[in-house]
Design a protein around this motif. Structure first.
Motif, PDB file in Angstrom:
ATOM      1  N   MET A  90     -17.704  12.646  40.102  1.00 33.51           N
ATOM      2  CA  MET A  90     -16.338  12.789  40.472  1.00 33.51           C
ATOM      3  C   MET A  90     -16.275  14.159  41.187  1.00 33.51           C
ATOM      4  SD  MET A  90     -12.842  13.462  37.948  1.00 33.51           S
ATOM      5  CE  MET A  90     -11.519  13.533  38.464  1.00 33.51           C
ATOM      6  N   SER A  91     -15.904  14.073  42.368  1.00 31.43           N
ATOM      7  CA  SER A  91     -15.858  15.595  43.134  1.00 31.43           C
ATOM      8  C   SER A  91     -14.690  16.323  42.623  1.00 31.43           C
ATOM      9  CB  SER A  91     -15.354  15.400  44.546  1.00 31.43           C
ATOM     10  OG  SER A  91     -14.135  14.651  44.780  1.00 31.43           O
ATOM     11  N   HIS A  92     -14.703  17.643  42.468  1.00 32.67           N
ATOM     12  CA  HIS A  92     -14.049  18.674  41.932  1.00 32.67           C
ATOM     13  C   HIS A  92     -13.018  19.409  43.259  1.00 32.67           C
ATOM     14  CE1 HIS A  92     -16.790  19.645  38.396  1.00 32.67           C
ATOM     15  NE2 HIS A  92     -16.230  18.312  38.373  1.00 32.67           N
ATOM     16  N   THR A  93     -11.730  19.497  42.878  1.00 34.11           N
ATOM     17  CA  THR A  93     -10.948  20.240  43.728  1.00 34.11           C
ATOM     18  C   THR A  93     -10.749  21.788  43.513  1.00 34.11           C
ATOM     19  OG1 THR A  93      -9.224  19.874  42.458  1.00 34.11           O
ATOM     20  CG2 THR A  93      -9.477  18.291  44.014  1.00 34.11           C
ATOM     21  N   ALA A  94     -10.180  22.345  44.195  1.00 36.71           N
ATOM     22  CA  ALA A  94      -9.876  23.811  43.852  1.00 36.71           C
ATOM     23  C   ALA A  94      -9.129  24.050  42.548  1.00 36.71           C
ATOM     24  CB  ALA A  94      -9.068  24.483  45.190  1.00 36.71           C
ATOM     25  N   SER A  95      -9.791  25.108  41.875  1.00 36.76           N
ATOM     26  CA  SER A  95      -8.805  25.624  40.632  1.00 36.76           C
ATOM     27  C   SER A  95      -7.361  25.455  40.732  1.00 36.76           C
ATOM     28  CB  SER A  95      -9.902  26.667  40.099  1.00 36.76           C
ATOM     29  OG  SER A  95      -8.817  26.923  38.964  1.00 36.76           O
ATOM     30  N   VAL A  96      -6.756  24.812  39.871  1.00 40.15           N
ATOM     31  CA  VAL A  96      -5.270  25.091  40.002  1.00 40.15           C
ATOM     32  C   VAL A  96      -4.847  25.879  38.602  1.00 40.15           C
ATOM     33  CG1 VAL A  96      -3.087  23.781  39.824  1.00 40.15           C
ATOM     34  CG2 VAL A  96      -4.977  22.956  41.155  1.00 40.15           C
ATOM     35  N   PRO A  97      -4.315  27.026  38.704  1.00 43.88           N
ATOM     36  CA  PRO A  97      -3.827  27.508  37.575  1.00 43.88           C
ATOM     37  C   PRO A  97      -2.628  26.951  36.889  1.00 43.88           C
ATOM     38  CG  PRO A  97      -3.081  28.700  39.571  1.00 43.88           C
ATOM     39  CD  PRO A  97      -3.927  27.681  40.225  1.00 43.88           C
ATOM     40  N   ALA A  98      -2.242  27.300  35.544  1.00 44.32           N
ATOM     41  CA  ALA A  98      -1.139  26.870  34.801  1.00 44.32           C
ATOM     42  C   ALA A  98       0.266  27.121  35.462  1.00 44.32           C
ATOM     43  CB  ALA A  98      -1.255  27.016  33.369  1.00 44.32           C
ATOM     44  N   ALA A  99       0.405  28.292  36.043  1.00 42.91           N
ATOM     45  CA  ALA A  99       1.549  29.079  36.233  1.00 42.91           C
ATOM     46  C   ALA A  99       1.694  29.842  37.158  1.00 42.91           C
ATOM     47  CB  ALA A  99       2.455  29.415  35.097  1.00 42.91           C
ATOM     48  N   SER A 100       2.329  30.446  37.763  1.00 45.25           N
ATOM     49  CA  SER A 100       2.639  31.555  38.720  1.00 45.25           C
ATOM     50  C   SER A 100       2.411  32.807  38.409  1.00 45.25           C
ATOM     51  CB  SER A 100       3.883  31.712  39.667  1.00 45.25           C
ATOM     52  OG  SER A 100       5.022  32.111  38.910  1.00 45.25           O
ATOM     53  N   PRO A 101       1.972  33.933  39.048  1.00 42.86           N
ATOM     54  CA  PRO A 101       1.660  35.339  38.383  1.00 42.86           C
ATOM     55  C   PRO A 101       2.884  35.854  37.971  1.00 42.86           C
ATOM     56  CG  PRO A 101       0.634  34.942  40.561  1.00 42.86           C
ATOM     57  CD  PRO A 101       1.694  33.981  40.438  1.00 42.86           C
ATOM     58  N   THR A 102       4.101  35.334  38.179  1.00 47.80           N
ATOM     59  CA  THR A 102       5.356  35.953  37.386  1.00 47.80           C
ATOM     60  C   THR A 102       6.027  35.163  36.464  1.00 47.80           C
ATOM     61  OG1 THR A 102       6.481  35.265  39.365  1.00 47.80           O
ATOM     62  CG2 THR A 102       5.565  37.256  39.590  1.00 47.80           C
ATOM     63  N   ALA A 103       5.392  33.852  36.145  1.00 47.58           N
ATOM     64  CA  ALA A 103       5.942  32.930  35.280  1.00 47.58           C
ATOM     65  C   ALA A 103       6.449  33.371  33.998  1.00 47.58           C
ATOM     66  CB  ALA A 103       5.115  31.780  35.261  1.00 47.58           C
ATOM     67  N   LEU A 104       5.724  34.275  33.423  1.00 46.89           N
ATOM     68  CA  LEU A 104       5.990  35.081  32.018  1.00 46.89           C
ATOM     69  C   LEU A 104       6.282  36.392  32.174  1.00 46.89           C
ATOM     70  CD1 LEU A 104       3.415  33.098  29.972  1.00 46.89           C
ATOM     71  CD2 LEU A 104       5.457  32.312  30.336  1.00 46.89           C
ATOM     72  N   ALA A 105       6.669  36.948  33.275  1.00 48.65           N
ATOM     73  CA  ALA A 105       7.215  38.370  33.717  1.00 48.65           C
ATOM     74  C   ALA A 105       8.271  38.671  32.595  1.00 48.65           C
ATOM     75  CB  ALA A 105       7.465  38.569  34.797  1.00 48.65           C
ATOM     76  N   GLY A 106       8.070  39.875  31.765  1.00 41.49           N
ATOM     77  CA  GLY A 106       9.274  40.116  30.866  1.00 41.49           C
ATOM     78  C   GLY A 106       8.959  39.387  29.498  1.00 41.49           C
ATOM     79  N   ARG A 107       7.871  38.576  29.302  1.00 44.02           N
ATOM     80  CA  ARG A 107       7.707  37.930  28.126  1.00 44.02           C
ATOM     81  C   ARG A 107       6.842  38.977  27.243  1.00 44.02           C
ATOM     82  NH1 ARG A 107       8.194  32.226  28.270  1.00 44.02           N
ATOM     83  NH2 ARG A 107       9.833  31.687  29.840  1.00 44.02           N
ATOM     84  N   VAL A 108       6.807  38.745  25.989  1.00 44.07           N
ATOM     85  CA  VAL A 108       6.079  39.450  24.980  1.00 44.07           C
ATOM     86  C   VAL A 108       5.237  38.427  24.036  1.00 44.07           C
ATOM     87  CG1 VAL A 108       6.006  41.080  23.012  1.00 44.07           C
ATOM     88  CG2 VAL A 108       7.693  41.439  24.895  1.00 44.07           C
ATOM     89  N   ALA A 109       3.923  38.534  24.258  1.00 44.89           N
ATOM     90  CA  ALA A 109       3.201  37.528  23.347  1.00 44.89           C
ATOM     91  C   ALA A 109       1.985  38.211  22.692  1.00 44.89           C
ATOM     92  CB  ALA A 109       2.463  36.764  24.635  1.00 44.89           C
ATOM     93  N   LEU A 110       1.445  37.734  21.582  1.00 51.15           N
ATOM     94  CA  LEU A 110       0.759  38.242  20.751  1.00 51.15           C
ATOM     95  C   LEU A 110      -0.422  37.098  20.416  1.00 51.15           C
ATOM     96  CD1 LEU A 110       1.114  40.527  17.705  1.00 51.15           C
ATOM     97  CD2 LEU A 110      -0.397  38.467  17.512  1.00 51.15           C
ATOM     98  N   VAL A 111      -1.588  37.365  20.832  1.00 50.79           N
ATOM     99  CA  VAL A 111      -2.660  36.594  20.398  1.00 50.79           C
ATOM    100  C   VAL A 111      -3.530  36.936  19.334  1.00 50.79           C
ATOM    101  CG1 VAL A 111      -4.704  35.325  21.180  1.00 50.79           C
ATOM    102  CG2 VAL A 111      -2.882  35.859  22.757  1.00 50.79           C
ATOM    103  N   ALA A 112      -3.467  36.412  18.303  1.00 49.91           N
ATOM    104  CA  ALA A 112      -4.173  36.737  16.797  1.00 49.91           C
ATOM    105  C   ALA A 112      -5.515  36.165  17.106  1.00 49.91           C
ATOM    106  CB  ALA A 112      -3.377  36.283  15.783  1.00 49.91           C
ATOM    107  N   GLY A 113      -6.546  36.917  17.091  1.00 47.89           N
ATOM    108  CA  GLY A 113      -7.959  36.456  17.071  1.00 47.89           C
ATOM    109  C   GLY A 113      -8.394  36.414  18.548  1.00 47.89           C
TER     110      GLY A 113
END
Length: 314
Positions: free
Chosen positions: A1-24
């Motif tokens: 299967m041929s691969h296409t260019a990498s497609v990100p999940a969202a734009s660079p500003t999609a979560l601007a202003g959001r506060v996240a915490l990743v435990a681990g």
């Protein structure tokens, strides 16, 4: 299967202003969750037990929580490191207080604590598993998740729209099969049940709980075990042909970013989903442009006996 260019999940500003915490978030999927959330513009608090000055029981000095925070900032977000043992409620309370003092809220909580790979007793019956090691797996995979959710979710429910992500190995569908050992099976199934229960608890507050699993993950630990690096991971296929379906940690992390950016994320409330399912739903790809569906490959080909290769599953 041929691969296409990498497609990100969202734009660079999609979560601007959001506060996240990743435990681990020291390595593997946890680090990738943090970096991908940062690449979408979020402020990301990251926790882990391995620091520049101390190594956790996992025994890897090559990745630190400070390094993860720096990678988040480099990706476009703001990374903030908090050395934390999530089995210590007082440390998690102090973590919650720091997040509250800095922001007054939490928008995304990724509950990814684990670090029990070195304890998995492949092929051992319950009574042949050292009890202290079995109980340690439950501490790492269950107790730490309960402590984290109990002490940090009060920040998440302050505003509607929060997302809580439980992370495990396998979905509710794939984990209907017994997983190697009683202790390991319980440790890996508990986050699925937690997401189901937390969905009920969070729904009245306008927030969502989802359990997410990667497929065959090309973590740093896995790559080292196979004697390869991310750049040449396919060199391991001679000795481990099923590794052809492997995915980078960024793949499942892009799925979490897509969930966080989705205004209709509540439709996933209580569900257990794989990285492959999220990629099909949201249209993103892995870093090489492919879209592996590792769990379906293992279910249909490895366990189900279907005559097919991994190429048709990515």
């Amino acid at each position: 299967m041929s691969h296409t260019a990498s497609v990100p999940a969202a734009s660079p500003t999609a979560l601007a202003g959001r506060v996240a915490l990743v435990a681990g978030a020291t390595r593997g999927a946890g680090r990738a969750f943090a970096v991908e959330l940062g690449s979408a513009g979020a402020t990301v608090h990251v926790t882990g037990r391995t620091t520049r000055d101390r190594i956790s029981e996992v025994g890897r000095a090559t990745e630190t929580i400070e390094e993860t925070a720096a990678l988040v900032t480099e990706a476009g977000g703001e990374g903030i490191a908090h050395p934390t043992d999530h089995l210590d409620p007082e440390q998690v309370r102090r973590l919650a207080a720091r997040v509250e003092d800095g922001h007054g809220r939490l928008d995304v909580l990724v509950n990814n604590t684990w670090g029990g790979e070195h304890l998995i007793p492949f092929g051992r019956a319950l009574w042949d598993t050292p009890l202290d090691e079995g109980l340690r797996m439950l501490d790492l995979g269950v107790r730490s998740h309960l402590i984290t959710a109990s002490l940090l979710l009060p920040l998440l429910i302050r505003h509607p729209g929060g997302l809580h992500v439980e992370v495990t190995d396998g979905s509710a569908e794939t984990n209907r099969r017994f997983r190697e050992n009683v202790f390991f099976d319980l440790a890996r199934y508990a986050p699925i049940r937690m997401a189901l229960g937390l969905a009920r608890d969070l729904e009245p507050h306008g927030s969502t709980a989802v359990c997410v699993t990667p497929g065959f993950l090309r973590s740093e630990q896995m790559l080292d075990g196979l004697g390869v690096r991310e750049e040449n991971w396919r060199d391991a296929l001679a000795g481990q042909p099923h590794f052809a379906i492997a995915e980078s940690p960024a793949y499942v992390a892009r799925g979490v970013v897509a969930l966080a950016a989705d205004p209709d994320r509540a439709r996933w409330n209580g569900r257990s989903v794989t990285s492959g399912t999220l990629a099909q739903e949201y249209g993103f790809t892995d870093t090489d442009g492919s879209a592996p569906d590792g769990w379906r490959y293992f279910e249909e080909v490895v366990l189900g006996g279907k005559k097919a290769g991994p190429e048709g599953y990515r």
